[in-house]
Design an enzyme around this catalytic site. Sequence first.
Site, short mmCIF file in Angstrom:
data_model
loop_
_atom_site.label_atom_id
_atom_site.label_comp_id
_atom_site.label_asym_id
_atom_site.label_seq_id
_atom_site.Cartn_x
_atom_site.Cartn_y
_atom_site.Cartn_z
N CYS A 83 0.41 -0.99 -0.05
CA CYS A 83 0.00 -0.35 0.14
C CYS A 83 1.12 1.35 0.42
O CYS A 83 1.34 1.52 0.80
CB CYS A 83 -0.86 -0.16 1.25
SG CYS A 83 -1.51 1.34 1.28
N CYS A 92 -3.08 -0.40 9.33
CA CYS A 92 -2.21 -1.67 8.61
C CYS A 92 -1.28 -1.18 9.01
O CYS A 92 0.05 -0.65 9.03
CB CYS A 92 -2.09 -2.10 7.23
SG CYS A 92 -3.12 -3.00 6.18
N CYS A 174 -7.40 1.69 -1.23
CA CYS A 174 -6.57 0.80 0.12
C CYS A 174 -7.16 -0.82 -0.10
O CYS A 174 -7.61 -1.66 -0.44
CB CYS A 174 -8.43 0.88 1.20
SG CYS A 174 -7.45 -0.47 3.39
N PHE A 317 -23.13 -12.14 24.16
CA PHE A 317 -22.36 -10.98 23.37
C PHE A 317 -22.88 -11.32 21.80
O PHE A 317 -21.21 -11.68 20.78
CB PHE A 317 -21.18 -10.96 22.70
CG PHE A 317 -20.02 -11.10 24.88
CD1 PHE A 317 -20.06 -9.40 25.31
CD2 PHE A 317 -20.40 -11.85 25.83
CE1 PHE A 317 -20.00 -9.74 25.98
CE2 PHE A 317 -19.35 -12.01 26.73
CZ PHE A 317 -19.62 -10.96 27.41
N ASN A 322 -24.99 -13.23 14.72
CA ASN A 322 -24.21 -14.15 13.44
C ASN A 322 -24.22 -15.25 13.83
O ASN A 322 -23.43 -16.15 12.51
CB ASN A 322 -23.25 -12.92 13.47
CG ASN A 322 -21.23 -13.63 13.08
OD1 ASN A 322 -22.14 -13.94 11.63
ND2 ASN A 322 -20.84 -14.39 13.69
N GLU A 338 -27.44 -9.61 24.93
CA GLU A 338 -26.44 -8.75 24.08
C GLU A 338 -26.40 -7.43 25.43
O GLU A 338 -27.66 -7.39 25.51
CB GLU A 338 -26.37 -8.49 22.56
CG GLU A 338 -26.46 -7.27 21.69
CD GLU A 338 -24.37 -7.29 21.99
OE1 GLU A 338 -24.43 -5.99 22.30
OE2 GLU A 338 -23.83 -8.43 21.43
N ASP A 365 -26.21 -5.57 30.62
CA ASP A 365 -25.13 -5.70 30.82
C ASP A 365 -23.93 -7.78 31.15
O ASP A 365 -24.74 -7.39 32.09
CB ASP A 365 -25.21 -4.56 31.85
CG ASP A 365 -23.08 -4.37 32.13
OD1 ASP A 365 -22.71 -4.80 31.68
OD2 ASP A 365 -23.91 -3.32 32.98
N ASP A 385 -18.38 -14.42 22.29
CA ASP A 385 -17.79 -13.35 21.20
C ASP A 385 -18.02 -12.59 21.88
O ASP A 385 -18.55 -11.78 21.56
CB ASP A 385 -18.56 -13.67 19.52
CG ASP A 385 -17.78 -13.08 19.12
OD1 ASP A 385 -16.82 -12.68 19.08
OD2 ASP A 385 -18.27 -12.55 18.00
N CYS A 411 -11.04 -12.43 19.64
CA CYS A 411 -10.35 -10.90 18.97
C CYS A 411 -8.90 -10.46 20.12
O CYS A 411 -8.40 -9.35 19.27
CB CYS A 411 -11.51 -9.48 18.55
SG CYS A 411 -12.35 -8.93 19.55
#
Length: 455
Positions: A83, A92, A174, A317, A322, A338, A365, A385, A411
Amino acid sequence: MAQFFKEKPNKSKQLSAKLSLDITQLDHLGAGIAQHQGKVVFVAGALPGERATVQLVEQKKSYAKAKLIKIDSPASSRIKAHCPHYVQCGGCDLQHMDTQAQREHKQTALVDLITKLSSAEPVAENLVATPIVDDAWHYRRRARLATVFDKNTQRLQLGFRAANSNKIVEINQCPVLAAPLSELITPLAVNLNQLKAKASLGHVELTQADNGHFAVLRVTKTLPNSDLRWLSGFAEKHQLNLLLQDEAGQLTQIYPALSSDEDKVTLPFYLLADNSVRCSFTPGNFVQVNGVINQAMVEQAIDWLEPQAGERILDLFCGVGNFSLPLAKKAAQVIAVEGVAEMVEQAKQNALDNQLTNVSFYHADLSADLSEQTWLGKIDKLLLDPARAGAYESLQWLQKMQPKKVVYVSCNPASLARDSSVLLANGYRIAKVGLVDMFPQTHHIEAMVLFELGK
């Protein structure tokens, strides 16, 4: 003679003389690691196997940070960044490392962190799953572009935030963004600069969905009709679903025009479970940015959980459904929770749209006291998740839930490792660990771990 206070220089921020260091490995944030005078030195931009000239910029008791001056001997994994905006843009940070080496680093970092921070036994090689990977370029189906109006030049700048800064790096492409969205950036910037009310534009959200391409413009005041006509013409030319979003979050569809005031705004959606599940979302809702990897990740989670008809499965979550919606397709009874109320409402609508009656969505919560929640009780299996902060508070209720299996999608490997210690302390064992390469060209590590209750 009077003496005046003179602030002492901050030694921790003083620049050192230039040093030549050997980089031995990467940390889980993608920085090179070296040793100097008994301290660990972190060098962003350096790779294992390299000798680099650096300058210390921050000194702590047990570690230091250094600025990379030059690479004296490059590693075999070093490549030229693809890039043109790579050095300035904050999106990135591993484009200088070849893709295979990135994946090997992430897999190793994931397993090491879980072992080190959770006090787990070393993860056996046969428990490490094959990484979920796909194309390392043009994978992002969604991006938020920042805007800044320069009063001096009367020009609107469109781009991404610079690394470690609030400044905008103007971009014209991008290479990690879906190609049709990347190609839209330059004409979009040109056309937004034709608007009379361009100073009233906030960020721009671009999305590639299974029902078309979407652009959402955040506006701080009502746009004049001439601007609306101009935007509609641009959207028609580029076959773009164009929406405006005001400061209250209200959406107005500009193109295609709605036939009546009662028509609903067209929302983007993506398909799951062999295209049998449609998952709609609104701007601002969290969705995984890598569509191909997300599909494979959902399939793996279901495969690891092995849902059976009649089982009670809890999805914490859950977002807009999904995992919950594909799980419900397997005839299990799914309870999904959630913390964002708007996403719960969207998830409920998604269940209706997919004619799924065996999934129930709740708003709560998940970092608070859950003891009075009607949905909390014995379950067969659990899926988590969470966001980067992890699921530590939710896992304090394991004794009440007693799931036989837990699939944890993460994550952030640091919070995953911390939360793993809670599961291990409650009698669970690690049955599988897998890298999910959701964010190629960046240090970010997505992972999935299967825990099973010991016998």
